[in-house]
Scaffold this active site. Structure first.
Site, PDB file in Angstrom:
ATOM      1  N   ARG A 142      58.675 -11.893  -9.719  1.00 32.62           N
ATOM      2  CA  ARG A 142      59.950 -12.279  -9.130  1.00 32.62           C
ATOM      3  C   ARG A 142      60.050 -13.800  -9.143  1.00 32.62           C
ATOM      4  O   ARG A 142      59.047 -14.500  -9.095  1.00 32.62           O
ATOM      5  CB  ARG A 142      60.070 -11.734  -7.699  1.00 32.62           C
ATOM      6  N   LYS A 180      57.558 -10.194  -1.197  1.00 26.72           N
ATOM      7  CA  LYS A 180      58.250  -8.961  -0.819  1.00 26.72           C
ATOM      8  C   LYS A 180      57.270  -7.899  -0.345  1.00 26.72           C
ATOM      9  O   LYS A 180      57.527  -7.188   0.621  1.00 26.72           O
ATOM     10  CB  LYS A 180      59.059  -8.435  -2.016  1.00 26.72           C
ATOM     11  N   ARG A 192      61.922  -9.657 -15.117  1.00 26.65           N
ATOM     12  CA  ARG A 192      61.034  -8.633 -14.547  1.00 26.65           C
ATOM     13  C   ARG A 192      61.373  -7.255 -15.103  1.00 26.65           C
ATOM     14  O   ARG A 192      60.494  -6.482 -15.482  1.00 26.65           O
ATOM     15  CB  ARG A 192      61.149  -8.641 -13.022  1.00 26.65           C
ATOM     16  N   HIS A 198      54.064  -2.798  -7.712  1.00 28.81           N
ATOM     17  CA  HIS A 198      54.939  -1.870  -7.003  1.00 28.81           C
ATOM     18  C   HIS A 198      54.145  -1.041  -6.005  1.00 28.81           C
ATOM     19  O   HIS A 198      52.995  -0.672  -6.254  1.00 28.81           O
ATOM     20  CB  HIS A 198      55.644  -0.928  -7.990  1.00 28.81           C
TER      21      HIS A 198
END
Length: 536
Positions: free
Chosen positions: A253, A281, A370, A393
């Site tokens: 990111r 995040k 991304r 993730h």
């Protein structure tokens, strides 16, 4: 005094108090390096004193009107506009949002409950996320003020909520935004019921109230657009060019790139390189394998920072002292903003006419890189659990967004399914069961960037020192191929037989020796691929 006039008086008092925040005298320090050694120069047009720093020789302004915020949560919670700096809460990395405004919530009972709710969620969510929840509560407040101006909490029932949801559907907002707002309100109402903040019914919002969201598609950059971008990378300032190269390979990111520490490189015992950075995040550190080309790019940027900033600076990339609107880049010890980076790319797209396949000028968005990395990896046959680990993730669902299989990828995968992948000895070398354990990164390091060849692929990673076989893939142990290349192998076998015959006629012993090995390996490959298949 009526409730309405009492509320207006309260708001007036609050606004007066908010104009007098907790202020402490601000010590004069350089905005660039934090040094307290300076000389006075002059005052600018606004009357603010300009100084020259003796440590870094840069000018800075000391604004005595700008308050120094003091953490005092109890005083801040009484206001209708919270300054989160007075709560001791910092803005999200890469964003400068720090206020939460409750003023448009007109019902006193809803206002006080909203404050309790946001006070709670700020312990785990960002200021930006809290503001989105407040916006949803404000929409409910406006609806109730218009349709039911005197309503009390216990009078809100399922019928009223359905009426609100129908009105929400009629608004010109996207399905995803509508679903998000419904989710914010459900969380607020459920917590208000559970903590007895409001005397309301349970399950005012139910699962069936959520609109069906369309399946998200990856917003990747087409290969032709990437090609045009890379052709003109030299037009970008050096730091911006390096940022773009890192984004294209690593797919982090933009906030993670802009705030990546300078000491981000790691090397294992085998001599392979990894990149370490923090995912804001997901609130975790991540380590990914990278190519030697990107290692050199990062090392060049480290050298650039050392040579252009004569003060300690912890980040790998920096801002332009003159701003993104200037062509010349002069390093400033501060992270670049995400908007400034996008501005550099889109100015380049305009100047160099970087267009998509339809001739439309391409508008670059930072998150597209991304999505591009994730989609490209899927289409290169990288297992999804490896992509999940590489991109950091939390769940397979997040990775599934990128699982858009291109036609050519599908053709290749079908060929692998029908047959098998073999090496030059005809041995099957690519099993389908790759365990999702700690060895995944090591497998990925060796496999992600295997090079495509006209008649197969090379398992030697591009991060290695180079191929020692000098275009002799059919005698190399790193060569891989599958059934889709059978016609090429058979054709090459016939050509090899002719070469051996001609070499024997002319007495070319070296050529005979080399091509006999190629002939043997081709026969092994063809035999290995045809074994157990329907082909004769």
């Amino acid at each position: 005094m009526t409730p309405q006039s009492e509320n207006q008086t309260q708001l007036t008092l609050i606004s007066v108090n908010q104009n007098q925040p907790n202020v402490e005298p601000r010590e004069v320090k350089c905005n660039h390096c934090g040094s307290g050694h300076f000389i006075k120069k002059r005052k600018n047009k606004k009357g603010h004193q300009i100084y020259i720093c003796k440590s870094c020789d840069r000018t800075f302004v000391h604004n005595t009107d700008k308050p120094q915020y003091v953490v005092n949560p109890e005083a801040e919670y009484k206001k209708d506009i919270w300054d989160c700096r007075n709560l001791g809460i910092k803005s999200e990395v890469g964003k400068w949002e720090y206020k939460i405004n409750f003023i448009d919530i007109t019902q006193s009972w809803l206002l006080e409950t909203a404050k309790k709710y946001v006070k709670f969620v700020l312990s785990s969510l960002s200021i930006c996320s809290a503001n989105r929840k407040v916006a949803a509560i404000k929409r409910l407040s406006r609806f109730l003020a218009r349709a039911y101006p005197s309503i009390e909490p216990h009078e809100i029932n399922r019928s009223i909520m359905i009426e609100f949801l129908v009105e929400l559907t009629s608004l010109n907002i996207s399905i995803s935004t509508r679903a998000a707002e419904i989710g914010h309100l459900r969380g607020f109402l459920d917590m208000s019921y559970q903590n007895q903040w409001l005397n309301i019914s349970r399950y005012l919002i139910r699962p069936e109230d959520f609109p069906k969201r369309p399946k998200p598609l990856p917003r990747y950059i087409p290969e032709d657009v990437l090609r045009q971008l890379n052709e003109h990378l030299g037009d970008l300032p050096e730091p911006v060019m390096r940022m773009t190269l890192v984004l294209q390979e690593c797919g982090m990111r933009i906030s993670e790139l802009l705030h990546m520490n300078s000491d981000c490189l790691l090397q294992d015992k085998a001599g392979d390189w990894f990149l370490r950075y923090y995912q804001f995040k997901m609130v975790k550190e991540i380590t990914i394998p990278i190519s030697r080309e990107i290692v050199r790019v990062i090392q060049e940027q480290q050298r650039y920072i050392r040579e252009n900033l004569n003060i300690p600076y912890k980040y790998l990339f920096c801002a332009n002292e003159s701003g993104a609107h200037k062509e010349d880049f002069k390093a400033r010890p501060k992270p670049m903003s995400r908007n400034a980076y996008a501005q550099y790319l889109n100015r380049l797209a305009k100047n160099r006419n970087i267009c998509d396949a339809n001739g439309k000028l391409w508008h670059f968005q930072t998150h597209q890189f991304r999505h591009t990395v994730g989609t490209r990896m899927i289409n290169n046959g990288v297992p999804q659990h490896i992509i999940q680990k590489y991109l950091g993730h939390e769940s397979p669902t997040m990775t599934a967004v990128y699982a858009q299989i291109h036609d050519q990828t599908m053709k290749t995968e079908v060929a692998k399914f029908r047959g098998k992948v073999v090496n030059i000895a005809g041995q099957v070398v690519e099993p389908n069961d790759i365990a999702a354990d700690d060895t995944a990164l090591q497998w990925f390091k060796k496999s992600i960037q295997a090079q495509a060849l006209p008649n197969g692929s090379c398992a030697l990673p591009t991060i290695s020192q180079g191929c020692p076989h000098a275009n002799a893939c059919l005698t190399c142990t790193h060569f891989r191929t599958s059934a889709e290349h059978l016609p090429e192998h058979k054709k090459q076998l016939k050509q090899t037989d002719k070469l051996i015959e001609k070499a024997a006629t002319n007495g070319w012993l070296r050529q005979i020796e080399m091509n006999i090995q190629v002939k043997s390996n081709l026969e092994n490959i063809i035999s290995g691929l045809e074994e157990g298949s329907d082909e004769g």
